[in-house]
Design an enzyme around this catalytic site. Structure first.
Site, PDB file in Angstrom:
ATOM      1  N   SER A 191      -7.366   4.402   5.636  1.00 19.50           N
ATOM      2  CA  SER A 191      -6.882   5.086   4.437  1.00 19.50           C
ATOM      3  C   SER A 191      -7.933   6.051   3.923  1.00 19.50           C
ATOM      4  O   SER A 191      -9.141   5.809   4.071  1.00 19.50           O
ATOM      5  CB  SER A 191      -6.602   4.032   3.370  1.00 19.50           C
ATOM      6  OG  SER A 191      -6.436   4.623   2.113  1.00 19.50           O
ATOM      7  N   TYR A 231      -8.628  -3.865  -1.987  1.00 22.08           N
ATOM      8  CA  TYR A 231      -7.807  -3.271  -0.922  1.00 22.08           C
ATOM      9  C   TYR A 231      -8.617  -2.214  -0.160  1.00 22.08           C
ATOM     10  O   TYR A 231      -8.715  -2.243   1.067  1.00 22.08           O
ATOM     11  CB  TYR A 231      -6.519  -2.640  -1.496  1.00 22.08           C
ATOM     12  CG  TYR A 231      -5.869  -1.688  -0.528  1.00 22.08           C
ATOM     13  CD1 TYR A 231      -5.198  -2.163   0.590  1.00 22.08           C
ATOM     14  CD2 TYR A 231      -5.969  -0.302  -0.697  1.00 22.08           C
ATOM     15  CE1 TYR A 231      -4.631  -1.285   1.515  1.00 22.08           C
ATOM     16  CE2 TYR A 231      -5.410   0.579   0.214  1.00 22.08           C
ATOM     17  CZ  TYR A 231      -4.739   0.082   1.315  1.00 22.08           C
ATOM     18  OH  TYR A 231      -4.193   0.956   2.227  1.00 22.08           O
ATOM     19  N   LYS A 277     -10.263  -1.920   3.932  1.00 18.24           N
ATOM     20  CA  LYS A 277     -10.141  -0.829   4.922  1.00 18.24           C
ATOM     21  C   LYS A 277     -11.531  -0.380   5.381  1.00 18.24           C
ATOM     22  O   LYS A 277     -11.780  -0.156   6.570  1.00 18.24           O
ATOM     23  CB  LYS A 277      -9.372   0.351   4.321  1.00 18.24           C
ATOM     24  CG  LYS A 277      -7.913   0.056   4.011  1.00 18.24           C
ATOM     25  CD  LYS A 277      -7.103  -0.218   5.263  1.00 18.24           C
ATOM     26  CE  LYS A 277      -5.686  -0.601   4.954  1.00 18.24           C
ATOM     27  NZ  LYS A 277      -4.932  -1.090   6.113  1.00 18.24           N
TER      28      LYS A 277
HETATM   29  P1  NAD Z   1       4.227  -2.036   4.306  1.00 18.99           P
HETATM   30  O1  NAD Z   1       3.864  -3.138   3.362  1.00 18.99           O
HETATM   31  O2  NAD Z   1       5.559  -1.394   4.159  1.00 18.99           O
HETATM   32  O3  NAD Z   1       4.081  -2.558   5.819  1.00 18.99           O
HETATM   33  C1  NAD Z   1       3.149  -3.539   6.204  1.00 18.99           C
HETATM   34  C2  NAD Z   1       3.906  -4.576   7.023  1.00 18.99           C
HETATM   35  O4  NAD Z   1       2.999  -5.575   7.461  1.00 18.99           O
HETATM   36  C3  NAD Z   1       5.003  -5.285   6.227  1.00 18.99           C
HETATM   37  O5  NAD Z   1       6.198  -5.280   6.968  1.00 18.99           O
HETATM   38  C4  NAD Z   1       4.458  -6.708   6.052  1.00 18.99           C
HETATM   39  O6  NAD Z   1       5.504  -7.660   5.962  1.00 18.99           O
HETATM   40  C5  NAD Z   1       3.604  -6.844   7.280  1.00 18.99           C
HETATM   41  N1  NAD Z   1       2.510  -7.816   7.156  1.00 18.99           N
HETATM   42  C6  NAD Z   1       1.601  -7.924   6.157  1.00 18.99           C
HETATM   43  N2  NAD Z   1       0.751  -8.915   6.421  1.00 18.99           N
HETATM   44  C7  NAD Z   1       1.113  -9.452   7.599  1.00 18.99           C
HETATM   45  C8  NAD Z   1       0.611 -10.509   8.398  1.00 18.99           C
HETATM   46  N3  NAD Z   1      -0.447 -11.220   8.027  1.00 18.99           N
HETATM   47  N4  NAD Z   1       1.234 -10.795   9.569  1.00 18.99           N
HETATM   48  C9  NAD Z   1       2.321 -10.098   9.958  1.00 18.99           C
HETATM   49  N5  NAD Z   1       2.835  -9.080   9.245  1.00 18.99           N
HETATM   50  C10 NAD Z   1       2.240  -8.771   8.083  1.00 18.99           C
HETATM   51  O7  NAD Z   1       3.060  -0.944   4.217  1.00 18.99           O
HETATM   52  P2  NAD Z   1       2.998   0.533   4.825  1.00 18.99           P
HETATM   53  O8  NAD Z   1       3.043   1.493   3.702  1.00 18.99           O
HETATM   54  O9  NAD Z   1       3.922   0.674   5.950  1.00 18.99           O
HETATM   55  O10 NAD Z   1       1.492   0.530   5.349  1.00 18.99           O
HETATM   56  C11 NAD Z   1       1.159   0.194   6.688  1.00 18.99           C
HETATM   57  C12 NAD Z   1      -0.344   0.181   6.828  1.00 18.99           C
HETATM   58  O11 NAD Z   1      -0.871   1.446   6.437  1.00 18.99           O
HETATM   59  C13 NAD Z   1      -1.040  -0.858   5.941  1.00 18.99           C
HETATM   60  O12 NAD Z   1      -2.133  -1.402   6.652  1.00 18.99           O
HETATM   61  C14 NAD Z   1      -1.528  -0.030   4.772  1.00 18.99           C
HETATM   62  O13 NAD Z   1      -2.647  -0.599   4.149  1.00 18.99           O
HETATM   63  C15 NAD Z   1      -1.873   1.290   5.452  1.00 18.99           C
HETATM   64  N6  NAD Z   1      -1.861   2.435   4.528  1.00 18.99           N
HETATM   65  C16 NAD Z   1      -0.745   2.688   3.772  1.00 18.99           C
HETATM   66  C17 NAD Z   1      -0.755   3.759   2.875  1.00 18.99           C
HETATM   67  C18 NAD Z   1       0.445   4.036   2.000  1.00 18.99           C
HETATM   68  O14 NAD Z   1       0.297   4.765   1.009  1.00 18.99           O
HETATM   69  N7  NAD Z   1       1.645   3.530   2.320  1.00 18.99           N
HETATM   70  C19 NAD Z   1      -1.883   4.571   2.748  1.00 18.99           C
HETATM   71  C20 NAD Z   1      -2.987   4.295   3.554  1.00 18.99           C
HETATM   72  C21 NAD Z   1      -2.973   3.226   4.446  1.00 18.99           C
HETATM   73  N1  UFG Z   2       0.797   8.515 -10.504  1.00 24.33           N
HETATM   74  C1  UFG Z   2       1.384   8.691 -11.746  1.00 24.33           C
HETATM   75  N2  UFG Z   2       2.341   7.811 -12.142  1.00 24.33           N
HETATM   76  C2  UFG Z   2       2.757   6.766 -11.360  1.00 24.33           C
HETATM   77  C3  UFG Z   2       2.161   6.593 -10.073  1.00 24.33           C
HETATM   78  C4  UFG Z   2       1.177   7.496  -9.695  1.00 24.33           C
HETATM   79  O1  UFG Z   2       1.040   9.611 -12.487  1.00 24.33           O
HETATM   80  O2  UFG Z   2       3.625   5.992 -11.790  1.00 24.33           O
HETATM   81  C5  UFG Z   2      -0.220   9.497 -10.052  1.00 24.33           C
HETATM   82  C6  UFG Z   2      -1.578   8.871  -9.783  1.00 24.33           C
HETATM   83  O3  UFG Z   2      -2.343   8.835 -10.976  1.00 24.33           O
HETATM   84  C7  UFG Z   2      -2.131   9.807  -8.711  1.00 24.33           C
HETATM   85  C8  UFG Z   2      -0.889  10.258  -7.943  1.00 24.33           C
HETATM   86  O4  UFG Z   2       0.218  10.004  -8.809  1.00 24.33           O
HETATM   87  O5  UFG Z   2      -2.689  10.957  -9.327  1.00 24.33           O
HETATM   88  C9  UFG Z   2      -0.677   9.462  -6.653  1.00 24.33           C
HETATM   89  O6  UFG Z   2      -0.708   8.057  -6.939  1.00 24.33           O
HETATM   90  P1  UFG Z   2      -0.245   6.963  -5.881  1.00 24.33           P
HETATM   91  O7  UFG Z   2      -0.356   5.638  -6.577  1.00 24.33           O
HETATM   92  O8  UFG Z   2       1.071   7.331  -5.323  1.00 24.33           O
HETATM   93  O9  UFG Z   2      -1.290   7.104  -4.704  1.00 24.33           O
HETATM   94  P2  UFG Z   2      -2.888   6.986  -4.720  1.00 24.33           P
HETATM   95  O10 UFG Z   2      -3.420   8.317  -4.329  1.00 24.33           O
HETATM   96  O11 UFG Z   2      -3.391   6.385  -5.957  1.00 24.33           O
HETATM   97  O12 UFG Z   2      -3.120   5.896  -3.569  1.00 24.33           O
HETATM   98  C10 UFG Z   2      -2.483   6.000  -2.306  1.00 24.33           C
HETATM   99  C11 UFG Z   2      -2.183   4.605  -1.754  1.00 24.33           C
HETATM  100  C12 UFG Z   2      -3.462   3.886  -1.447  1.00 24.33           C
HETATM  101  C13 UFG Z   2      -4.328   4.712  -0.561  1.00 24.33           C
HETATM  102  C14 UFG Z   2      -4.547   6.069  -1.171  1.00 24.33           C
HETATM  103  C15 UFG Z   2      -5.319   6.967  -0.244  1.00 24.33           C
HETATM  104  O13 UFG Z   2      -1.457   3.837  -2.685  1.00 24.33           O
HETATM  105  O14 UFG Z   2      -3.148   2.720  -0.734  1.00 24.33           O
HETATM  106  O15 UFG Z   2      -3.279   6.695  -1.431  1.00 24.33           O
HETATM  107  O16 UFG Z   2      -4.760   6.900   1.023  1.00 24.33           O
HETATM  108  F1  UFG Z   2      -5.525   4.095  -0.407  1.00 24.33           F
END
Ligand code: NAD
Ligand code: UFG
Length: 336
Positions: free
Chosen positions: A124, A149, A153
């Site tokens: 991330s 969290y 990472k």
């Molecule tokens: P998500 O929660 O939709 O998907 C994660 C999946 O992993 C889920 O289906 C959950 O049930 C499964 N899971 C969790 N723990 C588990 C375990 N111990 N064993 C088996 N399955 C398990 O999340 P996502 O948005 O698809 O994110 C996927 C990956 O990308 C995550 O590692 C997340 O941290 C990373 N990531 C997401 C974002 C974002 O904004 N969505 C940003 C940066 C990194």
């Molecule tokens: N925001 C609002 N109102 C809301 C939600 C978000 O104003 O209800 C704003 C936040 O302050 C930020 C922007 O929208 O300025 C984006 O916020 P998000 O919560 O959607 O995303 P972040 O950038 O905070 O974090 C995301 C993921 C993290 C990841 C990070 C960088 O949630 O897991 O991007 O990859 F680590």
């Protein structure tokens, strides 16, 4: 080629499974449905027109994971499984360290015991912490994460780097995602958060559909063009396609590589609200509230390394991201 996808039922995993199947890979999905629904797997099969193996298993279950590797011939792993809510991680740090770090350690151990040393990992942009100035480059210092969290990472990146130093037969790709939004064009799969969404786009779509009254915009006094936070939103299908390119690289040789997956363009919260209103034709009620603790003003990528080395670049713009998020939300008002 058979690819194990951990967390394949989740948001990014489900979109990546479709692109893997479309590209001709066989997939084996493992998920414990902690944060996803079985229905997403039905829809992957429906959209791709292909069947695939699935195991309901926790990646921390070494025996269960070992059986999967013994039953299937796994060539490489794309590792999405993990917990991802920043706020929740501050309330439940032990669960986050256990699941994300413990899960990854167990997975790597089972992999090497079964002779599989190729992994693409979901990292991330959060690993860049708050001291680097955007555009963020892979060579910048990481660390200084502000929540458990983000720290998981950061630590997993170190663990996988140490693993590679100890055994250069590994092929490891660390993908630093920026802010994934959007959904598959069909409107059949998308992001299905439990409870009140933490992230901006699912909150916007739930306000638009009438499930929530008003978006709280967290601060309008940042040092950004309109005072609201700026982020690098990336279409989840572009992100999924980035995984295919990273996978090709790990399948092709050994090494440890780190790539930003972002568009390189920052949009403010109010830019996203406006783009969403334009794409959906629906007005989004919002109010400005205090800053959210832990947020930074601006975060966007320099995505040039992924273009130079993987030949990957994000193609879908903010309008398409908003249209696709809205199609998913409006066709599935209560998620799966
Ligand atoms: P998500 O929660 O939709 O998907 C994660 C999946 O992993 C889920 O289906 C959950 O049930 C499964 N899971 C969790 N723990 C588990 C375990 N111990 N064993 C088996 N399955 C398990 O999340 P996502 O948005 O698809 O994110 C996927 C990956 O990308 C995550 O590692 C997340 O941290 C990373 N990531 C997401 C974002 C974002 O904004 N969505 C940003 C940066 C990194
Ligand atoms: N925001 C609002 N109102 C809301 C939600 C978000 O104003 O209800 C704003 C936040 O302050 C930020 C922007 O929208 O300025 C984006 O916020 P998000 O919560 O959607 O995303 P972040 O950038 O905070 O974090 C995301 C993921 C993290 C990841 C990070 C960088 O949630 O897991 O991007 O990859 F680590």
């Amino acid at each position: 080629m058979s690819i194990l996808v951990t967390g394949g039922a989740g948001y990014i995993g489900s979109h990546t499974c479709i692109e893997l199947l479309n590209a001709g890979y066989e997939i084996v999905v493992v998920d414990n449905f902690y944060n996803s629904k079985k229905e997403s797997l039905n829809r992957i099969a429906e959209l791709s027109g292909k069947q695939f193996a699935f195991y309901e298993c926790d990646i921390r279950d070494a025996e269960g994971m070992d059986k999967i590797f013994k039953n299937e011939k796994i060539d490489a792993v794309i590792h999405f499984a993990g917990l991802k809510a920043v706020g929740e991680s501050c309330q439940k740090p032990v669960e986050y360290y256990d699941n994300n770090i413990g899960g990854t350690l167990t997975l790597c151990d089972v992999m090497r015991k079964n002779g599989c040393k190729k992994i693409v990992f979901s990292s991330s942009a959060t690993v860049y912490g708050s001291n680097n100035i955007s555009p963020l480059k892979e060579t910048m210092q990481t660390g200084g994460t502000t929540n458990p969290y983000g720290t998981t990472k950061y630590m997993i990146e170190i663990i996988l780097s140490d693993l590679f130093k100890s055994d250069e037969e590994w092929a490891i790709s660390l993908l630093r995602y920026f802010n994934p939004i959007g959904a598959h064009k069909s409107g059949r799969i998308g992001e299905d958060p439990n409870g009140i969404p933490n992230n901006l786009m699912p909150f916007i779509t739930q306000v638009a559909i009438g499930k929530r009254e008003c978006l709280s915009v967290f601060g309008d006094d940042y040092d950004t063009p309109d005072g609201t936070g700026v982020r690098d939103y990336i279409h989840v299908v572009d992100l999924a396609l980035g995984h295919i390119k990273a996978l090709e690289k790990v399948l092709g040789g050994t090494g440890l590589d780190i790539y930003n997956l972002g568009t390189g363009t920052g949009y403010s919260v109010l830019d996203v609200v406006k783009a969403f209103e334009k794409a959906s034709g629906v007005k989004v009620n919002y109010k400005i509230v205090d800053r959210r603790p832990g947020d930074i003003a601006t975060c966007y990528s320099d995505p040039s390394k992924a273009l130079e080395e993987l030949g990957w670049k994000a193609e879908r713009g903010i309008e398409e991201m908003c249209e696709d998020s809205w199609r998913w939300q409006s066709q599935n008002p209560n998620g799966y």
